[in-house]
Design a protein around this motif. Structure first.
Motif, PDB file in Angstrom:
ATOM      1  N   GLY A 150     -33.571  17.717  12.191  1.00  0.00           N
ATOM      2  CA  GLY A 150     -33.315  17.148  10.865  1.00  0.00           C
ATOM      3  C   GLY A 150     -31.820  16.978  10.628  1.00  0.00           C
ATOM      4  O   GLY A 150     -31.028  17.851  11.012  1.00  0.00           O
TER       5      GLY A 150
ATOM      6  N   ASN B 150     -30.213  17.363   8.011  1.00  0.00           N
ATOM      7  CA  ASN B 150     -29.726  18.467   7.175  1.00  0.00           C
ATOM      8  C   ASN B 150     -29.399  19.698   8.020  1.00  0.00           C
ATOM      9  O   ASN B 150     -28.394  20.376   7.791  1.00  0.00           O
ATOM     10  N   LYS B 151     -30.230  19.961   9.037  1.00  0.00           N
ATOM     11  CA  LYS B 151     -29.934  21.075   9.945  1.00  0.00           C
ATOM     12  C   LYS B 151     -28.705  20.776  10.793  1.00  0.00           C
ATOM     13  O   LYS B 151     -27.846  21.636  11.017  1.00  0.00           O
TER      14      LYS B 151
ATOM     15  N   LEU C 270     -27.737  11.107   4.893  1.00  0.00           N
ATOM     16  CA  LEU C 270     -28.752  11.902   4.189  1.00  0.00           C
ATOM     17  C   LEU C 270     -28.850  11.497   2.718  1.00  0.00           C
ATOM     18  O   LEU C 270     -29.948  11.315   2.182  1.00  0.00           O
TER      19      LEU C 270
ATOM     20  N   GLN D 152     -32.073   9.972   0.752  1.00  0.00           N
ATOM     21  CA  GLN D 152     -32.625  10.587  -0.457  1.00  0.00           C
ATOM     22  C   GLN D 152     -32.738   9.579  -1.593  1.00  0.00           C
ATOM     23  O   GLN D 152     -33.729   9.537  -2.317  1.00  0.00           O
TER      24      GLN D 152
ATOM     25  N   SER E 129     -39.945   7.174  12.423  1.00  0.00           N
ATOM     26  CA  SER E 129     -39.241   8.423  12.171  1.00  0.00           C
ATOM     27  C   SER E 129     -37.987   8.113  11.368  1.00  0.00           C
ATOM     28  O   SER E 129     -37.470   6.991  11.386  1.00  0.00           O
ATOM     29  N   SER E 130     -37.488   9.102  10.627  1.00  0.00           N
ATOM     30  CA  SER E 130     -36.256   8.916   9.849  1.00  0.00           C
ATOM     31  C   SER E 130     -35.691  10.276   9.479  1.00  0.00           C
ATOM     32  O   SER E 130     -36.390  11.291   9.522  1.00  0.00           O
ATOM     33  N   GLY E 131     -34.425  10.306   9.123  1.00  0.00           N
ATOM     34  CA  GLY E 131     -33.826  11.553   8.635  1.00  0.00           C
ATOM     35  C   GLY E 131     -33.529  12.560   9.721  1.00  0.00           C
ATOM     36  O   GLY E 131     -33.247  13.722   9.444  1.00  0.00           O
ATOM     37  N   VAL E 132     -33.602  12.132  10.960  1.00  0.00           N
ATOM     38  CA  VAL E 132     -33.320  13.063  12.057  1.00  0.00           C
ATOM     39  C   VAL E 132     -32.157  12.554  12.911  1.00  0.00           C
ATOM     40  O   VAL E 132     -31.773  11.389  12.861  1.00  0.00           O
TER      41      VAL E 132
ATOM     42  N   THR F 189     -35.197  15.910  18.713  1.00  0.00           N
ATOM     43  CA  THR F 189     -34.709  15.532  17.389  1.00  0.00           C
ATOM     44  C   THR F 189     -34.523  16.780  16.539  1.00  0.00           C
ATOM     45  O   THR F 189     -35.134  17.827  16.779  1.00  0.00           O
TER      46      THR F 189
END
Lengths: 328, 328, 328, 328
Positions: A304, A306-307, A114, A118, A288-291, A302
């Motif tokens: 996130g 962060n989740k 993550l 960022q 797609s990204s970040g998942v 999928t």
């Protein structure tokens, strides 16, 4: 970020889990199938910083689907926690022409990923690989099912000797923060009591339960204890404590330890890993990204990253009840 | 002692071992075959004193050949160490019409049996059942081969995670007085070093060996440690000690514990147990007593119980050399 | 033949067997230990003819001790049966500077090796690697013990379903000329009857035995049949035949097949392979040739390759008796 | 039907499956927990007709959670297909004071149960126990996960020998009408091709695929074939056919057979069986009947027995794609 992705890198990080190799294989072969190059990064984020890369073709990953551990090795990286380290990693990826990254691991792995997204807006998809099953957004993590089987097989063996000798065994299984392994293997191995961090049974009720067990004529007992359980400082202290209360009990303590991370993956873990490895590549190619890719209600889904990190899976109350009922 | 033997009793005593059930089954079925009755005694010598007997027919022992543990259970008996206890045992045997006894176990079991023969001239044959392989007069004890397989399977799993993480593992295996399990599983699991009571390597040489290992580029190492080894007070202390000398090593300690006693017996242990169970009954019917049946050079042989107890099996120097050579 | 041996080659030939990799590893590491070079020859004698060689260091054979199959692969070679083929092989060995050869396999492998020694006086030592245990001069061949365990584990599973359904199962195991696997696994799995080539039970006695079994109240039965057994043309025909005689029996036939050759080797096979691999190199360096190393009465011994091929191991009459007694 | 239920009977019927014992144990213990009596019916519906009943207490089902097969045995019953047979069954249940019935099995089991409900309005709940996973209304049937693991473990062994010899193996797995086992084990074992009844690949495409495999340099291949697949009359004929097309291939055929039904259940199957056994009793006590309990999206759910029988689970297209991609 709108350049085409011609090369995807894959790494494993954090504690290893059976099925990681099956996931690596699926990533590599999905790359072959969709005609993009694939490189393996050794020793997780540390290898990213050191440029420890190797091109992987479909043949490189032959005959690894059934191997425990990870051919890419895993390591903790203090350097990746520094801006300088992450910059080196980024430069290495760029220099190698890598356009996207698949990261296989758990909480720590995703946290690192993550941060990297960022800072560098670099396309990353996570795959949940950890025996602890403590990742939100997937019904199962890769390696969890295998670890459950490893644990029940070992407890079956201990049960042989426990019932030959009328003994009380405390068996510690992995799970620092989550009792999934303890609860499921406790039910699966027919444990008389299960101690998990999510539900503080308390020493008094444990003592009551052991008394009841004895009164019912049970001549041997298995108590499965999660690493993270809070009765006693650790399982040895717990054993000593119970010995004081029941001086005539023949008590033994066993800490299963690292064997829980190894072994040939179960069929279920191999299939899960194959599905998620393919899905990770497909999602990256779809921009797609970040998942993290996971399996929810038997479908690839999928969530996130962060989740996946912040939220918790709850222990199923129905399972707690099943454990109570089947140990009468 | 010249009355015909019409009924034979069988018991298991001491630590249980995989294959004990196969031996019980063979004793029962040999009794059936030779048309004498058979009774099982529960919980070893304690059951003898308490008269905890059960008639066993060929059908009672169906489907137990592949089960770990012992259906007759095992226990230590303080009472059998007293004259009074042994007298009760003798009276129970007489009352039940038992003419001879098969005892399955190790050192302690045979010591008890010898005493009983001396006092009551009661016909007894011993069968070596212990995972430790520390009985003189037989090339292998029942359960030893299974324990070796259990241990190498677990170390194989630990190796998966060790080599994924470049770790040094100290793995303690059973064998308080004898290093047979450690030496054979160390060779079988490809351990980098093996520590056994019979050969004091000494801390200095262990440290040298680990240094050499590292210089050769080995990135993970397994050290198999016998319970009875004398470096350090125990394996945890040994691990701490090595950590002080090599602070950058990622060291883990694992004590395999009681799982080594359980599990389905190997084919070799089942066959050995079947041979010895049959032989024990045949020897009793031939009016033999005071001996243990074993297998030497692939033949069933006998040795006096007193010898079986007092003499030791030596560690094979050739095996020590093989261990040294194959871990280069 | 009096030049010093600076390089040793190793190959596997014939049917593969678990533990072959452990033997290869031991050969390679013994070479390292005694400071001679080692090369691996791929695909047996065919690779010798084609010059399919690879230098092997101690690191090349890390983490293979627990792998089934053979990393050097195995193949039949028609070409090696020709003078021309053997000449090519000799020239390749000479060109590569190889001074001696370790051949791992069975009858066919040793026959080829003998021919080669006769023609070229080339130093060769054989290692018995075959699951069939049909080699004279060693108590056990590499892979045999593992195959026994594989077979009893499978029959244990079939027993689960057989006894749930009151069925009669005919299970064919490997052993074209020798009944060792059938006899030992039959005893180990608690089979009701065992059919082996060395002892022609005859259909009538089999039928009698099955009738008796039924009368005794056995509700399920397992008959282990060696490939080479002579009742019926094959196990399926035997099943059909019995079905005609007992039309109300629920009969099933299972041919275990090639799974018997695979799997992680047992500890015993790994230790045996390690001992013989080391011994083969030591004997070559001591200028020995034309012999097979084996284990007899727990000691490493040698026997002429010609004897190893021509003589037979006899089935132990005591085991036949044990099988009869324990299946009452 | 409004009398209170004081006694519940449980039976297993049809092909046995690992985990049936865990389900029986859960039914018995749930009865204990909710203070109703429990009786076991032997040999399925046939035992119902013959009154072959036994009272089961919580202790009777100790130490069976890890056993394959079914302690209650299973059988086909022609008699239960007759009105007369079912009448006898009903009278036996009434006489024994049984108020409700748990039936563990598959399609045939539920069909019999439905008929019985229609005729006698007798409360019945079904539990899906079959390795084939071909029951509508549950994501998994008891025994399926264990069978998958058994199959991949065997194919792993065959792969050892296949890759040592550059061979092509056709391996037949169970699944007459459904390809779930073949598809999942094919992915899990890394098969080069998978043949299932739901998707007729056709001989031509199989031949193409094998050609491509060879061109890619794959030196050994595994083809997993579902029993119900339609290419060739059976797997042996298929093998012969391919041999004609590729005369230089070294082809072997292996039919895994009944071992797939046996073995200690996986942890997942033990937990599933425990959950469904408890749920079945709870639903009966809640006056539910005519439904099957299953697990859908990780929750215990119910479905009408008529639906469970008549509807089909579809093969997941995503899995077919994963199989294609990971075998490139």
């Amino acid at each position: 970020m709108n350049e085409p992705i011609n090369k995807i890198a894959v790494l494993t990080s954090g504690g290893d889990a059976p099925g990681m190799n099956a996931a690596i294989r699926a990533v590599v072969r999905a790359c072959t199938y969709y005609r993009v190059d694939c490189i393996g990064v050794y020793r997780g984020y540390q290898g990213l910083i050191e440029g420890d890369f190797k091109e992987l073709s479909a043949r490189h990953v032959s005959n690894i689907i059934n191997k425990g551990g990870t051919i890419l090795k895993s390591a903790r990286s203090q350097d990746f926690r520094t801006e300088e380290g992450r910059e080196k990693a980024y430069k290495n990826l760029k220099k190698a022409g890598v356009g996207a990254l698949v990261i296989i691991g758990g909480d720590g792995t995703f946290t690192g990923g993550l941060k990297f997204i960022q800072e560098y807006n670099f396309p990353i998809i996570g795959i949940p690989g950890t025996i602890d099953n403590d990742i939100y957004g997937t019904d199962r993590t890769i390696g969890y099912d295998t670890a459950l089987n490893t644990v029940v097989e070992v407890i079956d063996k201990i049960r042989d000797t426990a019932s030959s000798h009328n003994r009380l065994f405390f068996i510690e299984v992995m799970g620092r923060d989550a009792g999934f392994i303890a609860l499921n293997t406790g039910i699966g191995a027919g444990a008389e009591e299960i101690l998990i961090p999510e539900k503080d049974l308390g020493l008094d009720r444990l003592v009551d339960s052991l008394k009841t067990s004895k009164e019912k004529g049970k001549t041997s007992s298995i108590v499965v204890v999660s690493e993270g359980d809070k009765i006693g400082k650790n399982v040895f202290e717990l054993g000593d404590h119970i010995k004081e209360i029941f001086p005539d009990y023949d008590i033994r303590v066993s800490v299963l330890g690292h064997m829980q991370r190894g072994g040939a993956p179960s069929c279920s873990d191999r299939v899960l890993a194959s599905r998620l490895g393919v899905a990770a590549v497909e999602h990256l190619l779809d921009r797609s990204s970040g998942v993290m890719v996971g399996v929810t209600n038997n479908q690839v889904t999928t969530v996130g990253l962060n989740k996946a990190i912040k939220m918790n899976n709850d222990i199923d109350k129905e399972l707690l009840k099943v454990a109570e009922i089947t140990s009468v």
